[in-house]
Structures are given as C-alpha cells and as structure tokens.
Write a protein that holds these residues in place. Structure first.
Motif: not given
Length: 784
Positions: A191, A195, A189, A222, A168, A187
């Motif tokens: 999947r 990350y 997220t 993504f 993060r 953001i």
C-alpha cells in the motif's frame, strides 16, 4: 483520376484487402493513399516494384519487415528537445534492427535473384549500428530500461532487490509465526509503495507502526509494522534513486537520437514502402494475378480477365480487347447476362493496373494508361434532388462529356435507358458519336436494336454480346466480341409454353428489318461456333504436330550425339592400337641398332629375318582356319575351366570356375567369387611355388584363423586390439591375403584400420574391396 469512379467500381474494397496485408503504420498510410495514376512512368515503376515483391515472396517468403509503429511523432518531439519515453525509444530501436535485417537479407539475395527496383531502394537505407546497439542494450521491447543501461542503474536495482528480500523475510515472521492469528490473511501486500500486512482491527496495537489503509468493512487494517518502517524507508529512497537514474538515461538516449532524426524518418518511410511492396505481392498471390504489360497507345488486351471481388472459382473469365482495332464496343444481350460485371471488370482492372497492382488475368495481358476513367453504372435516382433514373443518368453523362479527353476510358451501362425507346436509342447514338469525336475509348451496354446497326455501320466500332444458351434458357456470361446480342424473347416464351400462334402473331407485328437483323445475328452465331470448332481442331492438330516435331528433333540430337561418341571411342581405340604397335616397332628397331653397334658391322641375315617377322606380326590379321600354327596359338590363349587368369579391371589374379555364357566367366579371386566379362580376362601362367620368406610353425591339430576379420559393432579401442592380434595370427598362418570388414559407420574404425596398415612392415599393399564384395566397407590386405 476522378474520385467518383473509385466508388462506382468499388476500388475501396481492393484497398481494404491490401490493408489487411500490411504490418507497419507507414505501409498502412501508403495503402490508404493509393490511387490510380495517369503517369506511364510511375505506373511502370510501381509494377516493377510489385514484380520484385512477387519474386521475393516466391523464392524467400517476402522482405522481412515486422510490425512497426509510426515513429514520426517521436522524431518531432526529439527535434524540439523533448525526452522520449521507453516505448518510443524501443520503437526507434526496432526500426534500426529492421534496417540491418533487411540490408543483410537483400545482400544475401543479390547473388541468386535479379530485381528491377528493390535493390535501388535498399541502397537508400542508412544503417546506424552504434545507435542501434546502444538502444538494443539499454531498452527492452516493452520500453523498460535494462540493467545494462548504466552501471548506476544496475547497482541501485541490485540494492532494491536485496532490500525487498530482507523486508519479505522479516514480514514472513508475522505471517507464519505466532502473530499470524492476528492477521485477516497470512499474506504480504503493498500500500502506498510500502510493504504492509492485513491486521484484524481489534489487534491493531499488536504490531505498532503505521496504518496505510483499511478494508471497505473496516474489519481489516493494512499496517506497516514498526520493525519494518526503517527498511521501507530505505527501499523508498532506493526506488526514488532508480527513477532519477531512469530519467537521466532517457534524456541521454534522446540526445543520442537527436542527430539522426532525418535518417530515422527516411528509414521508416523506406521500411513502410517495403511493407507496401510485400502487401501488393501477397495480394497478387491471393488473386492468382499476373503482371500486365503497359501500352503507351492504350491498346488494352485483357486475357481471361476475372473480377477481383468475385470468387475466382465461380467467376467466368472473359477476354476484353479495345484500342487497337476499334475504340468503341457496343455490348447487347439479355438482363442478368453479365454485361454490367464485364464493364466493371474492365474498369476495375484498369484502375488496379494504373495503381501498380497485378491484375487477375492471364499472363501477357496489356493495359493502357488513361488520363481518366469515367463510368455511368447503376441506378442513381435521388429523391432529395427530385431526379428520376433517366435524369440521374443524364446528369452523370453530361459531367462525363464535359470532363473527358482523347486519353479517357468511358463506360456506359444501359445507355439511353429510362425513357421512350425511340428517343433513348437516338440519344445513345448521339452520345457515342460525341465520345468518338473526342477520341476517347468507350464501352456501352444497351438493349436497343438500333445500336446493333450502329455498331456495324460506324468506323472504329464493334458489336459484342453476352452469350445466351437458348437450349437451357440460361446465360453463359461469356463475352463475344464481333457478335451482336440477339433477342431471345420469342424462343424463351415458346419454350415456356406460350401458344405458338401467339408467338407467330407477335413475330408478324415487328418490322421486317428486325427479322433480317435477328436472322443475320443467328447466322453470325452459327459461323462463330463453326469457326471456334475449326479453330480448336486445328489447334489440337498443331499441338500434335509440334509434339511430333519436338520428339523427332530430340531423337536426331540423341542420334547425332551417340554417333559422335562412338566415333570418338573408335578413334581412341585405334590410336591406342597404333601407339602400342609403334612402341613395339621402336623397340625392335632399337634392338637392331644395339646389335649393330655391338657387332660393329652388318647384322647377320638371321637377325634381320627375325626383326622383319616381328614387324610383320604387328599387323593384326584374321586367323586363317587352315593355318595350324595360328590355330594352335589361338588354342593356347583360349580360356578353360581351371586356368589362371588376370582380371584387368581389378589387377587381380584368379582361377576360372565355370563359363556363365558366351561372354562371361565365373572367377575365384581369393575369397571373392565374381562374374567377369571375357574381354576383361587375360590368361597367365600359374604362379610358381616360392620358398616361404618366414619360418612358420604349424601346430598339428590346430585350426588357423579365418581369412576374414569382422570389426563391425566394436568400439574403437577394442577393434584396434583385435586387428593387431588378427594380423599377427594371419602372418603366422602364412596367409598371402586377408579381408578386414569394418563397415562405413562414422568412419573412425575404417580410418584406424588404414592408419594401422600403413605402419605395418609386413603389409605389401591394401585397398578397398570391389563393390560387390563390400566396397569401401571392407579392406583387402596383401602381405609381403
């Protein structure tokens, strides 16, 4: 018990009410299986359990059984070697924790409450503290494993949290830095458990890496940036390691449970049973129900019984009695008078009692234990079976007559209705004879006047009716046993305005014996009302007489107790006087003996006369008015304003100020002024002025300290310093006595004052002030 009666009397609604009061799956199963029993021992045991539950609910709020799932399927899986999941293990842990809580609760309860059955059930619970502790530590309430489940699991989870933080932190550079303009949203997220960041499709080459998904419009991709791929790989490996450790722990915990499946299953059943007992007690409280007594002879006596499915504020209670003096009741009366509800009340309360439930009736009501309860109530005509109302009733009656025995209860509603009145009445009488011949108890409602005569003429049979108020043309819904129902058609018709000639003509058309029967019923009603009025008056007089008797009894007991107390007090006073006189006599005699030894011969005559006079003076005689010596001595002892006296109760010396009344004086004791009883005062000589023991230097023009020191509101250290300075000043001022006011508070300053005074060499004695001068909130100090 036949199942049809449960439907007819709406027994299922009672079970539905109980279902809303249980909290465990096993308790719900017990409620669903609840049916009346014909075994007297089972019925009494079930009632004992309900009584225990009611006592616990009243005194302690009920047995602490929380919501528990059914653990039987999980235990079956363990027994065949399966591995339980976290939720199943959590359910087992809740059962074990509840067992420990219930055992502790009931152990604490035994000291203050006697129970009939619950303590025996408690003894069957098996606590497994080691297994409980292991499941509690390893498994959360929601079924997830805790970090304390194993050191390996704690370590791998710490690694996962560390990696997630690093990922993060790295990815926030994309969402907050210059690269944020390439993102659809700033953001982070997930999947496919990796990350990713949402990148605009036209900038897909800006980050490299792997595309895991795209939006529905295709405008957003993504992407897992190339710089994060290796860290996501390490995170995934740690997550797989965590899952493997969880599987291992679940298998280990399942193996730990396997040896105790029998105990766990039995514990679950017992906890469900406790839950069931709780529900029965709560239902009894809702209904304001009481425990019925069980009659082995089926002597039923329901006192002020209420139908449990009708609002208790609206239902009219009735007393229903059968079995002791009669085995058959014929109930007559108008429609909508309450006959059917009375039948259902008797039947349903009997079913409830035989199910171990309390019944909505007054205390000391009695139920029987019937082998079966049968009922023919309501219109059960069937179009499909081509049965009329009469045929439907007759089919039910045939089934009842074939199944009943001498321990059965039979309820007939509108017996013989639906056909020709003459034939219906004849059938009704024949059916009642058949039930009576079989020895069963029966309650039947009817409109046929022939059955009223049957009730009079048949042994072990009694008439009853639902009361009807002819003045208001309304039923009162009260059951009157011993009085048959009277036809009110003529009275109602005439009050509603029917021509009196028509009513008279109608009366002339009925048979003479019907007139006689109605007249007889009217006479019986009049006699019943007169007897009821006389009974109420007699009861009122009896209550008044009983109250007077109780008051006189208490008054006599109080008089006797007071007399004995006064006698004991007089004896104690007399003994004290005798002991005092004996001590003085012994002293006089001892003096004589001593003188005789010293003089070695006869004691002189004057000495004997003096001793004789002293002994004579021990006799307490009333003073003679003409005896001047006694009057003078009495006057010497008389109290006058300004005299110095000793207050016996406080052992303090004071000065008389004023006489308040014939038996009280106002006395000044140091700084305290009090009202003292005369008998508590002893006149003494004023103290002689003694030479001071210490040299006191008096500075002219200076003012000495107060005789009172107030330490209230001060901190402890400040109070102790002020106390030390004050005591020195009081000693220098030559005070014989001072008062320290410290208050109550927490007691710290009072204890400090006491400790200080104990250590001080110049303090002669000290103690708390009298109650009217501060009590334990002040200390009086006397110096040497």
């Amino acid at each position: 018990m036949n199942t049809k009666i449960l439907t007819t009397l709406e027994y299922g609604k009672v079970r539905a009410s109980l279902q809303g009061l249980v909290t465990t799956a096993v308790g719900a199963e017990l409620v669903a299986k609840l049916v009346p029993s014909s075994n007297p021992q089972w019925v009494q045991t079930a009632l004992d359990e309900t009584a225990d539950g009611a006592s616990i609910l009243r005194l302690a709020g009920g047995i602490p059984v929380p919501q528990l799932d059914n653990i039987a399927p999980a235990l079956k899986r363990v027994e065949i070697g399966a591995t339980l999941n976290g939720r199943e293990l959590a359910a087992l842990g809740r059962v074990l924790k509840t067992v420990s809580a219930v055992v502790k609760f009931l152990d604490d309860l035994q000291a203050r409450l006697d129970l009939r059955r619950v303590y025996d059930l408690q003894a069957q619970l098996v606590a497994l503290p080691a297994l409980e502790r292991r499941l509690t530590v390893a498994v959360d309430e929601d079924g997830s494993l805790t970090d304390e489940a194993s050191p390996a699991l704690r370590g791998v989870r710490q690694a996962i949290r560390s990696l997630e933080g690093e990922i993060r932190s790295r990815m926030e550079k994309y969402t907050r830095g210059s690269s944020a303009k390439y993102l659809s949203d700033p953001i982070i997220t997930i999947r496919d458990d990796r990350y990713v960041i949402p990148v605009k499709a036209e900038y897909r080459g800006q980050f490299g890496g792997v595309v895991h998904d795209q939006s529905a419009s295709g405008q957003t991709l993504f992407i897992e940036p190339q710089a994060i791929v290796e860290m996501n790989n390490r995170l995934r490996e740690a997550q797989l390691e965590e899952q493997a450790e969880i599987v291992r722990i679940l298998a280990e915990l399942s193996e730990a449970v396997a040896p105790y499946t029998k105990e766990l299953r039995h514990n679950s059943q017992l906890l469900g049973h406790f839950d069931f007992i709780n529900a029965k007690a709560k239902y009894a409280k809702q209904l304001k129900a009481t425990e019925p007594q069980v009659s082995a002879e089926n002597h039923v006596d329901l006192l002020q019984a209420r139908h449990p499915l009708i609002d208790r504020h609206q239902v009219v209670p009735n007393t229903i009695t059968i079995g002791a003096d009669y085995q058959a009741i014929v109930v007559t009366g108008p429609n909508t008078g309450g006959k059917t509800i009375t039948l259902k009340t008797l039947g349903l309360l009997q079913l409830m009692g035989q199910s171990g439930l309390f019944i909505p009736a007054e205390a000391h009501s009695t139920i029987g234990v019937y082998s079966n309860v049968f009922a023919d109530i309501g219109d059960e005509q069937s179009i499909e079976q081509s049965l009329s109302t009469f045929s439907s009733h007759m089919k039910t009656i045939v089934d009842i007559l074939g199944a009943m025995d001498d321990h059965a209860l039979v309820l007939f509603d509108e017996l013989g209705a639906g056909t020709d009145p003459q034939e219906g009445a004849a059938l009704a009488i024949a059916i009642l004879d058949a039930v009576g011949a079989a020895g069963a108890q029966v309650v039947a409602t009817t409109h046929y006047p022939e059955l009223k005569l049957y009730g009079y003429n048949t042994p072990q049979t009694i008439n009853a009716s639902m009361e009807f108020d002819a003045a208001t043309l309304q039923p009162t819904y009260r059951l009157l046993i011993g009085v048959p129902g009277r036809s009110n058609a003529f009275d109602i018709s005439q009050r509603l305005g029917l021509d009196p000639t028509i009513v008279a003509a109608a009366k002339g058309l009925i048979a003479e014996d019907s007139h006689d029967l109605n007249n007889m019923i009217s006479d019986l009603e009049s006699q019943r009302k007169a007897a009821e009025t006389e009974y109420l008056e007699t009861r009122h007089q009896l209550e008044a007489a009983q109250q007077l008797h109780d008051e006189l009894k208490h008054a006599y007991e109080d008089f006797f107790t007071e007399r004995e107390r006064q006698l004991d007090r007089a004896k104690d006073q007399a003994n004290a006087i005798v002991d005092k006189a004996q001590a003085k006599a012994d002293k006089i005699i001892g003096n004589l003996r001593q003188m005789q030894k010293e003089q070695r011969g006869d004691v002189k005559e004057n000495r004997l006369i003096e001793a004789k006079t002293a002994l004579k003076n021990l006799h307490q005689e009333k003073a003679q008015p003409k005896n001047r010596v006694l009057r003078r001595e009495k006057n010497k002892q008389a109290l006058h304003k300004g005299d110095t006296v000793r207050v016996l109760s406080y052992d303090q010396t004071g000065e008389l100020l004023d006489q308040v009344d014939a038996s009280h004086w106002e006395v000044q004791m140091g700084i305290i002024r009090m009202k003292i009883a005369t008998q508590d005062l002893e006149k003494v000589q004023p103290p002689k002025t003694e030479t001071p023991k210490r040299q006191v230097t008096v500075v002219r023009g200076a003012t000495g300290p107060s005789t009172t020191l107030d330490l209230r509101g001060q901190r402890y250290e400040e109070a102790m310093t002020n106390l030390d300075q004050y005591i020195d000043a009081a000693l220098l001022a030559g005070y014989a006595q001072v008062t320290i006011v410290h208050g109550l508070g927490t007691g710290a300053i009072r204890n400090g004052v006491t400790a200080y005074l104990k250590r001080h060499r110049q303090v002669k004695k000290f103690g708390f002030a009298p109650q009217n001068a501060g009590g334990s909130g002040a200390t009086i100090v006397q110096f040497k």
